[in-house]
Motif scaffolding. Structure first.
Motif, short mmCIF file in Angstrom:
data_model
loop_
_atom_site.label_atom_id
_atom_site.label_comp_id
_atom_site.label_asym_id
_atom_site.label_seq_id
_atom_site.Cartn_x
_atom_site.Cartn_y
_atom_site.Cartn_z
N THR A 45 -1.66 -49.38 6.66
CA THR A 45 -2.33 -50.17 5.65
C THR A 45 -3.69 -49.70 5.22
N VAL A 46 -4.15 -48.66 5.82
CA VAL A 46 -5.53 -48.00 5.17
C VAL A 46 -5.50 -47.48 3.97
N PHE A 47 -4.45 -46.77 3.87
CA PHE A 47 -4.25 -45.72 2.89
C PHE A 47 -3.76 -46.39 1.55
N ALA A 104 5.44 -47.59 0.93
CA ALA A 104 6.70 -47.64 2.19
C ALA A 104 6.23 -47.80 3.27
N GLY A 105 4.99 -47.43 3.62
CA GLY A 105 4.53 -47.40 5.24
C GLY A 105 5.24 -46.19 5.92
N PRO A 106 5.28 -46.32 7.15
CA PRO A 106 5.70 -45.36 7.98
C PRO A 106 7.17 -44.85 7.79
N SER A 107 7.75 -45.63 7.02
CA SER A 107 9.14 -45.15 6.49
C SER A 107 9.03 -43.85 5.33
N ILE A 108 8.00 -43.59 5.14
CA ILE A 108 7.97 -42.48 4.15
C ILE A 108 8.22 -41.21 4.74
N ILE A 109 8.18 -41.35 6.26
CA ILE A 109 8.59 -40.11 7.15
C ILE A 109 10.11 -39.86 6.82
N LEU A 110 10.90 -40.92 7.02
CA LEU A 110 12.27 -40.86 6.75
C LEU A 110 12.65 -40.09 5.20
N THR A 111 11.81 -40.58 4.28
CA THR A 111 12.03 -40.49 2.91
C THR A 111 11.83 -38.83 2.81
N TYR A 112 10.81 -38.10 3.40
CA TYR A 112 10.59 -36.87 3.36
C TYR A 112 11.60 -35.98 4.16
N ALA A 113 12.08 -36.47 5.06
CA ALA A 113 13.10 -35.84 5.80
C ALA A 113 14.64 -35.60 5.14
N VAL A 114 14.88 -36.80 4.59
CA VAL A 114 16.11 -36.76 3.59
C VAL A 114 16.05 -35.98 2.54
N VAL A 115 14.97 -36.08 1.72
CA VAL A 115 14.68 -35.29 0.72
C VAL A 115 14.53 -33.84 0.96
N LEU A 151 1.89 -47.09 16.33
CA LEU A 151 1.52 -47.50 15.04
C LEU A 151 2.47 -47.19 13.71
N LEU A 152 3.45 -46.35 14.28
CA LEU A 152 4.45 -46.09 13.24
C LEU A 152 5.64 -47.20 13.26
N TRP A 153 5.47 -48.27 14.03
CA TRP A 153 6.14 -49.44 14.05
C TRP A 153 5.60 -50.80 14.25
N SER A 154 4.30 -50.74 14.54
CA SER A 154 3.74 -51.83 14.99
C SER A 154 3.21 -52.81 13.98
N ASP A 155 2.75 -52.31 12.89
CA ASP A 155 2.30 -52.92 11.66
C ASP A 155 3.02 -53.32 10.49
N GLY A 156 3.93 -54.28 10.91
CA GLY A 156 4.95 -54.74 10.01
C GLY A 156 6.26 -53.97 10.11
N GLY A 157 6.65 -53.19 11.13
CA GLY A 157 7.79 -52.47 11.45
C GLY A 157 7.70 -51.11 10.76
N LEU A 192 2.59 -36.13 8.72
CA LEU A 192 2.67 -37.51 8.28
C LEU A 192 2.78 -38.20 9.37
N ILE A 193 3.58 -37.81 10.44
CA ILE A 193 3.62 -38.60 11.72
C ILE A 193 2.39 -38.58 12.59
N ILE A 194 1.55 -37.48 12.37
CA ILE A 194 0.44 -37.47 13.15
C ILE A 194 -0.69 -38.26 12.33
N ILE A 195 -0.67 -38.40 11.29
CA ILE A 195 -1.49 -39.06 10.31
C ILE A 195 -1.42 -40.51 10.54
#
Length: 486
Positions: free
Chosen positions: A278-280, A57-68, A203-209, A268-271
């Motif tokens: 893309t590294v993970f 999911a890329g950075p959007s995983i942060i939103l997933t954790y927040a909603v869940v 980096l939260l939005w620069s690599d593919g959004g 997750l925001i910090i990491i």
């Protein structure tokens, strides 16, 4: 010992007394309960499973954790309302039995037991994986076997030792995550280390959004994120051994929002700001990978030790929970009578021993499929663990309906927004189950669930025929004093 009647309110001293009558020792104080609540859900799902979620999911995983996380808080407040109505160690199984009928209590108790058996396999698998970070020559199955036996020995001593061990396990996890957040902030703001030149919140939005894999990719991570939060409800099982459940448990439940915000979303925001998403890679802890990219190999080793601790902590909690759940089923005539016995230290050692024997099956999984063992067990533990959440929400809705009709007194810790929030949480869990059916990696759990359901239905019919009084509203075993082992 007096019988615990279905539908009866056990308030104040009576609640404490009913729990004491279960035969357990009240050895878990406020300090232990708080750390069990804080550290209970910080385990493999975050430290290892997050790598797979980020890659999907890329950075959007942060939103997933927040909603869940919001859904999890709704579930925990629903549980809190039930716990303050009647705090018992059987927890979800007891409430299912009281408000949804004997069959629901039977299914919930045995499914939650299975969840922790499978989760124990998951956690010792993860722990064995972490050991290979230092020494790949150690067979994964051998490390899993050693960890399983060692944790079993700890669970045979006393509940105080269990609580103290969990306190320090959780302290290590909490301290480490806070330390990682502070180091990450230093890399981002001060620019030190090898990653300092590129580290940035951009980096939260620069690599593919923010949604590099689209909304679909984000939705496909729901079951991974739900798995990360499994065990958050464990605090409910401690009700029978907490020194002051009416005071301690609400405090523990109310810590849910800030610990999700700090330990999951904040970390997750910090990491993801220190290192590009893309590294993970799946199967690699994002925390270990981040420190390796920062250029601090010693730091990566320390983080690996922390995630090893997290996995062992979760497995230890699983052994604690399984013995209590089997004993609750036994006391209510829905499980073998042998599990009713307590050791001289007030521990359900027989139930724990049988559960650990089942967990040893995980050693065989590690021997047969060392590369796929984690993926095999994660999906099934997710669906079985979510059943406990469904039972909590349905029980709370039925309890609230009885309160509104004047049949039961209101809880002293009412869930905000109920019943609408509980209905929303149930619908969300339903959506996650649908998404699991779409995901090929998670679909195996949906294949296994009907088989488990069939086995439960057969077992229920057998027990009902042998003990018809249990299913007529009487709770066999509750009226008998707990026997002690020699």
């Amino acid at each position: 010992m007096t019988s615990v009647q279905v539908g009866k309110r056990h308030d104040g001293d009576e609640a404490a007394g009913s729990a004491s009558e279960e035969g357990y020792q009240r050895g878990l104080g406020n300090r232990q309960i708080q750390m069990i609540a804080i550290g209970g859900a910080i385990g493999t799902g975050l430290f290892l499973g997050a790598g797979k979620a980020i890659s999907k999911a890329g950075p959007s995983i942060i939103l997933t954790y927040a909603v869940v996380g919001i859904v999890i808080f709704i579930i925990m407040r629903a549980l809190g309302e039930l716990l303050m109505y009647r705090p018992v160690s059987g927890s979800f199984s007891e409430y299912g039995r009281e408000f949804l009928g004997p069959f629901m209590g039977f299914v919930t108790g045995w499914t939650y037991w299975l969840f922790w058996v499978v989760t124990g396999i998951t956690e010792v698998t993860a722990a064995a994986t972490y050991v290979q970070y230092w020494n790949k020559s150690i067979p994964q199955w051998a490390a899993a076997l050693v960890f399983t036996i060692a944790l079993f020995g700890i669970n045979l001593i006393s509940v105080k030792i269990f609580g103290e061990l969990e306190f320090w396990f959780s302290m290590v996890k909490v301290t480490a995550i806070i330390g990682m957040i502070l180091i990450g902030l230093g890399v981002i703001t001060l620019g030190f280390s090898d990653a300092g030149e590129t580290a940035s919140f951009s980096l939260l939005w620069s690599d593919g959004g923010f949604f590099p894999k689209g909304i679909g990719g984000t939705l496909m991570t729901l079951q991974i994120v739900m798995f990360a939060f499994l065990a958050v409800e464990l605090v409910g099982v401690t009700a029978g051994e907490a020194t002051d459940p009416k005071k301690v448990l609400p405090k523990a439940i109310n810590t849910v929002p800030w610990r999700i915000g700090l330990f999951y979303i904040g970390a997750l925001i910090i990491i993801l700001s220190v290192v590009s998403w893309t590294v993970f890679e799946p199967g690699v802890s994002p925390f270990v990978a981040a420190f390796a990219k920062i250029g601090l190999p010693a730091g990566a080793g320390i983080v690996n030790f922390v995630v090893l601790t997290a996995a062992l902590s979760s497995a230890n909690s699983g052994m604690y929970s399984t013995g209590r759940m089997l004993r609750d089923l036994s006391r209510n005539g829905q499980g073998p009578k042998m599990f009713t016995y307590l050791s001289k230290n007030g521990l359900p050692t027989r139930g724990t021993a049988v559960s650990v024997a089942m967990m040893l099956f995980g050693v065989w999984i590690n021997y047969q499929w060392p590369g796929e063992a984690f993926n095999y067990v994660v999906s099934f533990s997710t669906i079985s663990g979510m059943w406990a959440w469904i039972a909590i929400l349905l029980s709370q809705l039925r309890y609230r309906a009885k309160v509104n009709r004047g049949e039961l007194p209101a809880s002293s810790f009412r869930a905000p927004g109920a019943p609408y929030t509980s209905i929303f949480a149930l619908a969300f869990i339903g959506m996650v189950i649908v998404m699991m059916g779409v995901d090929p990696d998670a679909r195996i759990s949906l294949y296994a669930a009907p088989v488990w359901g069939l086995l439960l239905a057969i077992g229920y019919l057998v027990i009902k025929n042998r003990n018809p009084e249990v299913f007529a509203g009487r709770k066999e075993g509750a009226s008998a004093a707990p026997a002690k082992e020699d």
